[in-house]
Design an enzyme around this catalytic site. Sequence first.
Site, mmCIF file in Angstrom:
data_model
loop_
_atom_site.group_PDB
_atom_site.id
_atom_site.type_symbol
_atom_site.label_atom_id
_atom_site.label_comp_id
_atom_site.label_asym_id
_atom_site.label_seq_id
_atom_site.Cartn_x
_atom_site.Cartn_y
_atom_site.Cartn_z
ATOM 1 N N GLU A 174 -39.223 13.298 46.767
ATOM 2 C CA GLU A 174 -40.266 12.299 46.507
ATOM 3 C C GLU A 174 -40.047 11.611 45.158
ATOM 4 O OE1 GLU A 174 -43.949 14.410 47.247
ATOM 5 O OE2 GLU A 174 -43.710 14.157 49.403
ATOM 6 N N ALA A 322 -49.822 24.380 49.308
ATOM 7 C CA ALA A 322 -51.274 24.277 49.186
ATOM 8 C C ALA A 322 -52.004 24.880 50.393
ATOM 9 C CB ALA A 322 -51.667 22.815 49.007
ATOM 10 N N GLN A 323 -51.502 24.636 51.605
ATOM 11 C CA GLN A 323 -52.208 25.115 52.804
ATOM 12 C C GLN A 323 -52.393 26.635 52.838
ATOM 13 O OE1 GLN A 323 -53.986 24.503 55.509
ATOM 14 N NE2 GLN A 323 -54.224 22.418 54.796
HETATM 15 C C1 FAD Z 1 -44.581 18.706 41.969
HETATM 16 C C2 FAD Z 1 -45.187 19.554 43.050
HETATM 17 C C3 FAD Z 1 -45.369 19.016 44.314
HETATM 18 C C4 FAD Z 1 -45.933 19.787 45.323
HETATM 19 N N1 FAD Z 1 -46.102 19.218 46.561
HETATM 20 C C5 FAD Z 1 -46.697 19.935 47.528
HETATM 21 C C6 FAD Z 1 -46.957 19.342 48.795
HETATM 22 O O1 FAD Z 1 -46.634 18.172 49.030
HETATM 23 N N2 FAD Z 1 -47.570 20.103 49.736
HETATM 24 C C7 FAD Z 1 -47.954 21.393 49.492
HETATM 25 O O2 FAD Z 1 -48.538 22.029 50.368
HETATM 26 N N3 FAD Z 1 -47.705 21.985 48.323
HETATM 27 C C8 FAD Z 1 -47.096 21.287 47.328
HETATM 28 N N4 FAD Z 1 -46.854 21.867 46.121
HETATM 29 C C9 FAD Z 1 -47.188 23.301 45.940
HETATM 30 C C10 FAD Z 1 -48.664 23.514 45.721
HETATM 31 O O3 FAD Z 1 -49.148 22.647 44.711
HETATM 32 C C11 FAD Z 1 -48.902 24.969 45.346
HETATM 33 O O4 FAD Z 1 -48.395 25.778 46.371
HETATM 34 C C12 FAD Z 1 -50.371 25.247 45.150
HETATM 35 O O5 FAD Z 1 -50.848 24.548 44.019
HETATM 36 C C13 FAD Z 1 -50.637 26.740 44.982
HETATM 37 O O6 FAD Z 1 -52.011 26.935 44.805
HETATM 38 P P1 FAD Z 1 -52.515 28.155 43.919
HETATM 39 O O7 FAD Z 1 -54.011 28.142 44.027
HETATM 40 O O8 FAD Z 1 -51.798 29.386 44.256
HETATM 41 O O9 FAD Z 1 -52.085 27.800 42.421
HETATM 42 P P2 FAD Z 1 -52.325 26.497 41.536
HETATM 43 O O10 FAD Z 1 -52.837 25.383 42.349
HETATM 44 O O11 FAD Z 1 -51.045 26.295 40.803
HETATM 45 O O12 FAD Z 1 -53.453 26.948 40.508
HETATM 46 C C14 FAD Z 1 -53.257 27.975 39.583
HETATM 47 C C15 FAD Z 1 -54.310 27.854 38.504
HETATM 48 O O13 FAD Z 1 -54.274 29.016 37.700
HETATM 49 C C16 FAD Z 1 -54.459 28.673 36.343
HETATM 50 N N5 FAD Z 1 -53.846 29.722 35.523
HETATM 51 C C17 FAD Z 1 -52.574 30.168 35.557
HETATM 52 N N6 FAD Z 1 -52.410 31.182 34.680
HETATM 53 C C18 FAD Z 1 -53.585 31.354 34.072
HETATM 54 C C19 FAD Z 1 -54.042 32.238 33.048
HETATM 55 N N7 FAD Z 1 -53.249 33.166 32.487
HETATM 56 N N8 FAD Z 1 -55.326 32.152 32.634
HETATM 57 C C20 FAD Z 1 -56.165 31.220 33.184
HETATM 58 N N9 FAD Z 1 -55.772 30.363 34.153
HETATM 59 C C21 FAD Z 1 -54.516 30.441 34.592
HETATM 60 C C22 FAD Z 1 -53.754 27.323 36.224
HETATM 61 O O14 FAD Z 1 -54.243 26.580 35.119
HETATM 62 C C23 FAD Z 1 -54.100 26.673 37.563
HETATM 63 O O15 FAD Z 1 -55.271 25.909 37.487
HETATM 64 C C24 FAD Z 1 -46.310 21.131 45.076
HETATM 65 C C25 FAD Z 1 -46.128 21.664 43.804
HETATM 66 C C26 FAD Z 1 -45.578 20.876 42.793
HETATM 67 C C27 FAD Z 1 -45.387 21.467 41.419
#
Ligand code: FAD
Length: 435
Positions: A174, A322-323
């Site tokens: 992308e 994300a899903q």
């Molecule tokens: C550039 C990019 C593009 C992407 N594109 C896609 C896509 O098109 N489709 C898709 O499905 N997925 C995509 N992803 C992946 C997707 O964003 C992640 O899989 C998803 O965000 C995971 O969700 P999560 O809740 O596990 O973590 P996250 O959404 O990463 O959230 C983690 C949170 O924890 C907090 N955190 C971390 N450590 C600490 C700490 N020690 N103390 C307090 N807070 C903390 C962070 O600040 C953050 O807010 C993409 C990722 C990136 C980087």
Amino acid sequence: MNIPQSSNPRVVIVGGGFGGIALAKKLSKKDVQVVLLDKHNYHNFQPLLYQVSTGGLEPDSIAYPIRKVLQGYPNFFFRLANVQEVKTETKRIRTNIGEIFYDYLVVATGSETNFFGNKGIETKGMAMKTIPQSLNLRSLILENFEQALLTDDLHERDALMNFVIVGGGPTGVELAGALAEIKKGILPKDYPDLDTRRAQINLVQSGDRLLPAMSQKASEKAEKFLEELGVNVWKSIRVTDYDGKRVTTNTKTIFEAETLVWAAGVRAVGLKGLDGEELLSRGNRLRVNEFHQVIGLEAVFAIGDVAQMETEKFPEGHPMMAQPAMQQGKSLGENLVRMIEEKPMKPFVYKDKGSMATVGRNKAVVDLPKFRFQGVFAWFVWMFVHLYFLIGFRNRLVVFINWVYNYIRFDREARLIIRPFKKQNKVERHNLMRD
Ligand SMILES: Cc1cc2nc3c(=O)[nH]c(=O)nc-3n(C[C@H](O)[C@H](O)[C@H](O)COP(=O)(O)OP(=O)(O)OC[C@H]3O[C@@H](n4cnc5c(N)ncnc54)[C@H](O)[C@@H]3O)c2cc1C
């Protein structure tokens, strides 16, 4: 932390990402006290970070205040806190703003860029996992062109306009597509006195196809779309190092480039106290059972990128997307209530809704469980899905208006150097942090 005592059990969620927010919403009307801790006060919609890096969107249209998500729920508390340690014996969490007790802890800390120990790439390359990093990349790209205008050294000018993106997954694809569109549609107008035809966008993939997690057809089409846009796609080449000027690979191919973007790997964000060898799997992920419980710790759960639930269908855990994070958040919300009510929990089953990537204007690839398609229709589906999952009506509206405007005008007006970025500073900051 000034959180009142409650007769309800306290669920502490670390991380307001896709998983943490889905879980918090699921618990919104239940008899539990929810404390959400995050080191940022906003939710970051990572799938659109590349549009911030390339001036297509402003950062505030893909970020959403966590406090607003929790508004109106009296049992909810948010604290801006960096969690530093989990003490499982006393059920306490240590943060930069103090300690807190939990009845149930949910780790939803997501993932960070994995440089696989390569210090050259880590200090001199660019990552794109957070909003500040995307803004840095936006500044660097624009500064490079400003600098290219000033130099008389052709070699240096080419290096300033040479972009190497490492990693042929959705992020790399992308970003490469967006940069190619800038080269075609915007650079000649913004820099009429610079030969922008010499700008090169190189996408380097270690495997033999792009988008390896998608279908063969999607990979082939994505590569074709990129090549039509003028991107140089390099397959079966592994980048081995970067000194800020020269990208070396495991072949004779070398790139002289001022910009290297590393999109070739992530690893889970771990927490001290939950880092025993028996708890962690490959990629630093916390091993959980089918109820998201961290193996061996009854009151500690993990969801999203940080969790590794090994099932027959997903022996290496669910995809870090994300899903799965959102579905796990919802499933854990139900299971926590069942656990508190002393009812049996239900095992998590992931419903794969497909994956997609856009390559540029009118070009995307979509793999749904039953259908696969590419091209203009796929592009509209990609846009609709991303708008649908963005949090907040304002964000959806702003992003939609921006996309329509950019489409009609062939433009990206957020190409602003708001906070200048110098790679040299990055190296110094990195050393400071390490010391
Ligand atoms: C550039 C990019 C593009 C992407 N594109 C896609 C896509 O098109 N489709 C898709 O499905 N997925 C995509 N992803 C992946 C997707 O964003 C992640 O899989 C998803 O965000 C995971 O969700 P999560 O809740 O596990 O973590 P996250 O959404 O990463 O959230 C983690 C949170 O924890 C907090 N955190 C971390 N450590 C600490 C700490 N020690 N103390 C307090 N807070 C903390 C962070 O600040 C953050 O807010 C993409 C990722 C990136 C980087």
